[in-house]
Enzyme design. Structure first.
Site, PDB file in Angstrom:
ATOM      1  N   GLU A   1      18.351   1.263  15.222  1.00 26.90           N
ATOM      2  CA  GLU A   1      18.904   1.969  16.375  1.00 26.90           C
ATOM      3  C   GLU A   1      19.241   0.965  17.461  1.00 26.90           C
ATOM      4  O   GLU A   1      18.420   0.125  17.829  1.00 26.90           O
ATOM      5  CB  GLU A   1      17.894   2.997  16.892  1.00 26.90           C
ATOM      6  CG  GLU A   1      18.443   3.857  17.990  1.00 26.90           C
ATOM      7  CD  GLU A   1      17.481   4.969  18.392  1.00 26.90           C
ATOM      8  OE1 GLU A   1      17.116   4.995  19.588  1.00 26.90           O
ATOM      9  OE2 GLU A   1      17.102   5.794  17.552  1.00 26.90           O
TER      10      GLU A   1
ATOM     11  N   ASP B   1       8.935   8.542  16.751  1.00 26.73           N
ATOM     12  CA  ASP B   1       9.589   7.264  16.470  1.00 26.73           C
ATOM     13  C   ASP B   1       9.759   7.048  14.964  1.00 26.73           C
ATOM     14  O   ASP B   1      10.705   6.409  14.532  1.00 26.73           O
ATOM     15  CB  ASP B   1       8.789   6.114  17.087  1.00 26.73           C
ATOM     16  CG  ASP B   1       8.657   6.266  18.585  1.00 26.73           C
ATOM     17  OD1 ASP B   1       9.540   5.779  19.308  1.00 26.73           O
ATOM     18  OD2 ASP B   1       7.680   6.898  19.020  1.00 26.73           O
TER      19      ASP B   1
ATOM     20  N   ASP C   1      13.293   2.018  14.392  1.00 26.62           N
ATOM     21  CA  ASP C   1      13.471   2.500  15.754  1.00 26.62           C
ATOM     22  C   ASP C   1      12.668   1.537  16.629  1.00 26.62           C
ATOM     23  O   ASP C   1      11.449   1.643  16.727  1.00 26.62           O
ATOM     24  CB  ASP C   1      12.945   3.930  15.893  1.00 26.62           C
ATOM     25  CG  ASP C   1      13.070   4.460  17.315  1.00 26.62           C
ATOM     26  OD1 ASP C   1      14.003   4.046  18.027  1.00 26.62           O
ATOM     27  OD2 ASP C   1      12.226   5.281  17.715  1.00 26.62           O
TER      28      ASP C   1
END
Length: 195
Positions: free
Chosen positions: A81, A156, A21
Site C-alpha cells: 500500500e 492492518d 500494509d
C-alpha cells in the site's frame, strides 16, 4: 501470525503474492497463493511495533520481519500500500520510511514490487474507493471464504491481504492489444484496408 492453509506445500502454488500494509505502530501482511487462476489465503497477520520506543528499532524490525516472511513463503511478487497524502508531514515521513524498509527487504531477495494507492485497493475489493476498513475486511471474508475467527485481529492484516488481492485482480485482467498511434500508422500497417 495466522497460517490459514498450512497443509498446501508452497511449491504447489502457481504464484504467491505477499501484501504489506506498512506502518510504524502496526504492520499488516497477507499472503495469497494462486492455483489455476484461483486465489486462496495462505497467511495473514500483523507485526506490532508500538512497544519499541525508537523509530529506528521499529524500522529494523520491519525489515527483519518482511525478510522473514519472504524467506518463509517465497513470494513471486510483493504488493504494498502506497502512503497516502495526509496533513501531518512527520507521520507521512515515518510511514514512507516503513514502506521503504519493507520494499528493501523484498528487493534484497529480488522480489518485484507493485505499489497501489489505498483508494485503488478499496475499489478493487469492494467496488467503492471510499469503503471503510471494516467493509474491506467483510468483503474479503466473504469472497475468500475466510473463517470469521481468523479475522479477529487488527484491520492492518486484512488491509495487507487486500493489497495482495488488488494486485491479483490487476494482473489478471486481459490486456488490450496496442492499436495504431495515428491514421498514418494505421494505413502503413493495413494497406489492404485502404482504397
Amino acid at each position: 501470525m495466522s497460517d490459514l492453509l498450512p497443509q498446501v506445500p508452497l511449491k504447489e502454488w502457481d504464484r504467491i503474492i505477499i501484501g504489506i500494509d506498512p506502518g510504524t505502530n502496526v504492520m499488516g501482511y497477507g499472503v495469497v497463493g494462486v492455483k489455476s487462476r484461483k486465489p486462496s489465503v495462505i497467511a495473514l497477520g500483523v507485526v506490532k511495533l508500538s512497544k519499541m520506543e525508537s523509530h529506528y528499532l521499529r524500522l529494523s524490525r520491519i525489515y527483519e520481519r518482511v525478510l522473514g516472511l519472504v524467506e518463509q513463503y517465497l513470494p513471486d511478487e510483493m504488493s504494498i500500500e502506497a502512503p497516502f497524502f495526509g496533513k501531518n508531514v512527520q507521520s507521512m515521513l515515518k510511514l514512507g520510511r516503513a514502506q521503504g524498509v519493507a520494499m528493501a527487504a523484498a528487493l534484497s531477495r529480488d522480489i518485484p514490487i507493485h505499489e497501489y494507492e489505498p483508494r485503488k485497493i478499496k475499489l478493487s475489493i469492494t467496488g467503492n474507493g471510499a469503503a471503510s476498513k471494516e467493509q474491506v475486511r467483510e468483503m474479503l471474508r466473504r469472497t475468500m471464504a475466510i473463517p470469521a475467527e481468523s479475522l479477529d485481529m487488527e484491520l492492518d492484516a486484512t488491509d495487507a491481504l487486500a493489497a495482495a488481492m488488488c494486485h491479483f485482480y490487476e494482473t489478471g485482467r486481459p490486456q488490450a492489444a496496442a492499436g495504431p498511434k495515428s491514421w498514418k500508422d494505421f494505413i502503413a500497417k493495413n494497406p489492404d484496408r485502404v482504397k
